[in-house]
Enzyme design. Structure first.
Site, PDB file in Angstrom:
ATOM      1  NE  ARG A 240     -32.921   4.534  30.104  1.00 44.90           N
ATOM      2  CZ  ARG A 240     -33.404   5.261  31.108  1.00 44.90           C
ATOM      3  NH1 ARG A 240     -33.526   6.576  30.976  1.00 44.90           N
ATOM      4  NH2 ARG A 240     -33.770   4.691  32.233  1.00 44.90           N
TER       5      ARG A 240
ATOM      6  CG  HIS B  99     -24.119   2.152  27.235  1.00 45.66           C
ATOM      7  ND1 HIS B  99     -25.178   2.267  26.356  1.00 45.66           N
ATOM      8  CD2 HIS B  99     -24.675   2.030  28.469  1.00 45.66           C
ATOM      9  CE1 HIS B  99     -26.312   2.201  27.022  1.00 45.66           C
ATOM     10  NE2 HIS B  99     -26.028   2.065  28.311  1.00 45.66           N
TER      11      HIS B  99
ATOM     12  CE1 TYR C 224     -12.314  -8.680  45.272  1.00 42.22           C
ATOM     13  CE2 TYR C 224     -14.558  -7.869  45.530  1.00 42.22           C
ATOM     14  CZ  TYR C 224     -13.240  -7.882  45.931  1.00 42.22           C
ATOM     15  OH  TYR C 224     -12.828  -7.111  46.981  1.00 42.22           O
TER      16      TYR C 224
END
Length: 735
Positions: free
Chosen positions: A35, A81, A125
């Protein structure tokens, strides 16, 4: 603590401490490895690597069309993931923000946020595709350049690391907080990084100074000015730990009728412009920025913050210094190059080690790609040789295929082919039987043989491999060093001189004339060139000292006890009254008198002397007293008093004693100290020091309004502490 077995329902007793330690260690390792810390080879964390690989699998290269970010995020969390879509989309957005990363790895279409801190539009979008930098990171991934591993569900595979033809770790930087450790790496200029890597390729033992000669420091996407000391920068890159002071870039814009304003065109990295403006406005409201009158945001696509001073008498540098001290217009970016090595072990590396790790990775990628290509060439050459073998007797090939039950075995037996060659012949199209095709096959065969020989030579010679790597890095340097993207944005400047905050208190820079009377009353009047005859004092009092200065200056008051006091001109009483007693403002003793009052300068120097004739040189910086009680500069003996404190501008000193004898000697004979008793200027039998002057011998001595040339002074030239000779009449006149 009880644990339930998965299938058998078995319960095991475990100490709570042991269970917590085991689980916390697993969590810590997961955070560190998967991470927070980037890989030193490609500079990516797993989420970024998976994003780029997933986009490559979707064929979103720089020349392809865009795809919805929702599609990309869906592929990433579905295949590689298994985490939240919000976190993955945020990582994708950051890779596309040109104010967040120096070389964006994703090209976005739509609203991807702004430097003001605005969020990006929803992923449904926005659209995205890879950039040329990401394409360079992926170069060779289909040629066995890196290892692959199974994905979390075992249904697919993903790269452990990317081939990384682009120095992404240092070019784009990284930041992350793991368990017990963190990383913070600023962005750098890719062309400069490639130049530093080339230095290491040609000189593997090159020192850090050779690398910093071509890569002097970070290059932030938002520009700005790094004002860190060069030695501190070198130390940070040597150890992998340190930091960089980053200031906004500004310029003064002249207005009408003598007005001016400050325009900020670049702000420090990771500072939100809207939050910066709010911070400045809050400080103005709290009256903590007394020099600033107004702030306006006139930004479009380019940053333009307009700062207006309260008065045009304020110095622009002083105004900006107050803002740098109080606001995020100056920030500090930490350097902590904590990364995962090729062995997946976290460690803090210096600049040289990071570049070395990237070069070693490129060397391994070159070897693997070369072997992969060589194996492909060998397979193709084998097939082409089979084609060429049968082209000499196509009629027999056709007969075997038509009449033999096992055509493959017949071809192998008749033409001594391998199984691979026989299979290729059987799968050959009829159109390939024409004569032109045979010519093309022979040409391809020759080229492949030549390429294979070159690859074998490359794999057998390490020097050739490093030459190839140098060529690849040079191509990367040219590709990312040109145009607006490649130009350095951050300026590296020398560290500014330290400024004491107490000096930045003037509300307005304006001329002042400071008056000190014989009875010790001090006041300041506005302006210079005052009419001395028009000055009024208390009855029986008169002018003792007059100093022309400005409100931003500091004054030195030198007393007869050998102490120096510092006064701020802006703090002195104003107006046409009598002022205040100097002993109220400073701790001047009741028996002390004022010997001199003058403006302190950065490079000034003074000659101070006692009435007995002992003196020394002292710099203005050593006359500054932080306390009201002053600073002892001239050590006096019993019965002595300080007699003079004059500017030491010149190369000779003229000393006149009470015995009316004159001595001229070089100023180099006097010691320069911050405090002391001094040395004898002139030897006396009776009396003491009467007058002294410092001058440049070549220019002559200005005395009583008339300049005396070197020839006029020659009889009195001597050594320090000599008695001197009787003074000339022109020196004693009116004295």
């Amino acid at each position: 603590m009880a644990e339930h077995g998965g299938q058998g329902g078995q319960i095991l007793d475990t100490r709570l401490g042991d269970a917590l330690s085991e689980r916390y260690l697993a969590y810590a390792m997961s955070t560190i490895m998967s991470r927070s810390l980037p890989d030193v080879r490609d500079g990516l964390k797993p989420v970024h690597r998976r994003l780029i690989y997933a986009m490559a699998q979707l064929r979103l290269d720089p020349t392809a069309g865009f795809k919805k970010c929702a599609r990309v995020v869906g592929d990433v969390i579905g295949k590689y993931h298994p985490h939240g879509d919000v976190a993955v989309y945020e990582a994708l957005v950051r890779l596309a923000q040109d104010f967040a990363v120096r070389y964006p790895l994703v090209e976005g279409q739509g609203n991807f946020g702004s430097i003001d801190g605005d969020n990006a539009a929803a992923m449904r979008y926005t659209e995205a595709r890879l950039t040329i930098a990401a394409q360079a990171l992926l170069a060779g991934i289909d040629e066995d350049a890196v290892d692959f591993r199974q994905t979390y569900d075992g249904e697919d595979s993903e790269p452990v690391v990317l081939p990384a033809a682009f120095p992404n770790l240092l070019a784009n930087g990284a930041a992350g907080i793991a368990v017990g450790m963190a990383t913070s790496i600023p962005p750098h200029n890719a062309a400069e990084l490639c130049a530093a890597a080339l230095v290491l390729v040609r000189r593997p033992d090159a020192p850090l100074s050779a690398l910093l000669a071509v890569m002097p420091g970070p290059d932030f996407p938002t520009g700005g000015i790094v004002v860190e000391d060069a030695a501190a920068i070198a130390q940070a890159y040597e150890t992998g730990r340190g930091g960089f002071r980053l200031r906004a870039r500004w310029e003064k814009e002249e207005g009408r009728f003598g007005t001016w304003q400050i325009v900020v065109t670049e702000i420090p990295y990771q500072v939100q412009k809207s939050r910066l403006i709010e911070q400045i406005a809050e400080l103005m409201e709290a009256k903590k920025l007394p020099l600033l009158g107004d702030i306006r945001d006139e930004s479009t696509e380019e940053v333009r913050l307009v700062l207006e001073p309260k008065s045009r008498g304020v110095e622009p540098e002083v105004l900006m210094e107050t803002l740098f001290r109080a606001t995020a217009l100056e920030s500090r970016f930490p350097l902590n190059m904590n990364v995962l090595g090729a062995d997946r072990v976290p460690s803090v590396l210096g600049l040289r080690s990071v570049l070395r790790a990237w070069l070693d990775h490129r060397h391994e990628v070159l070897e693997r790609r070369s072997r992969h290509r060589l194996a492909a060439i060998d397979r193709r050459v084998e097939i082409l040789e089979g084609f060429l073998a049968v082209y000499l007797n196509l009629d027999e090939v056709i007969r075997i295929i038509r009449e033999e039950d096992d055509a493959k075995a017949g071809l192998i037996a008749t033409f001594a082919l391998t199984e691979t060659q026989a299979e290729a012949v059987l799968n050959m199209r009829l159109r390939s039987l024409r004569r032109l095709e045979e010519i093309e096959i022979r040409a391809e065969h020759g080229k492949l043989i030549e390429e294979g020989a070159a690859l074998r030579a490359l794999l057998g010679d390490e020097t050739l491999r490093w030459k190839r790597i140098a060529t690849e890095i040079e191509a990367t340097r040219k590709a990312f060093g040109a145009g607006r993207l490649g130009a350095r944005r951050t300026t590296l400047a020398t560290a500014p001189a330290p400024v004491v905050l107490d000096q930045i208190v003037a509300i307005e820079r304006e001329p002042l004339t400071v008056l000190l009377s014989r009875q010790g009353w001090v006041r300041a009047l506005r302006g210079h060139g005052l009419d001395r005859e028009a000055l009024k004092f208390k009855e029986g009092d008169d002018l003792a000292h007059l100093v022309e200065c400005s409100t931003t200056d500091r004054l030195c008051l030198f007393g007869s006890a050998g102490r120096a006091f510092t006064l701020r001109a802006a703090d002195l009483p104003r107006g046409r009254g009598d002022g205040q007693p100097i002993r109220v403002i400073s701790a001047l003793g009741s028996e002390e008198s004022v010997v001199a009052v003058f403006t302190l300068t950065e490079s000034g120097r003074r000659l101070v002397a006692a009435g007995s004739g002992r003196g020394l040189l002292v710099r203005d910086a050593d006359l500054v007293a932080e306390k009201r009680t002053g600073r002892q500069v001239l050590n006096l003996r019993d019965g002595e008093t300080a007699a003079l404190c004059i500017p030491a501008i010149g190369d000779h000193v003229a000393v006149l004693g009470d015995n009316r004898r004159l001595l001229v000697f070089p100023i180099d004979a006097l010691p320069e100290l911050s405090r002391g008793a001094g040395v004898a200027l002139q030897k006396y039998k009776d009396g003491g020091l009467r007058l002294a002057a410092v001058f440049t011998l070549a220019d002559g001595l200005d005395w009583n309004g008339r300049r005396r040339l070197p020839a006029d002074l020659a009889p009195w030239l001597g050594k320090r502490a000599d008695p001197g000779k009787p003074a000339p009449s022109w020196m004693l006149r009116n004295r």
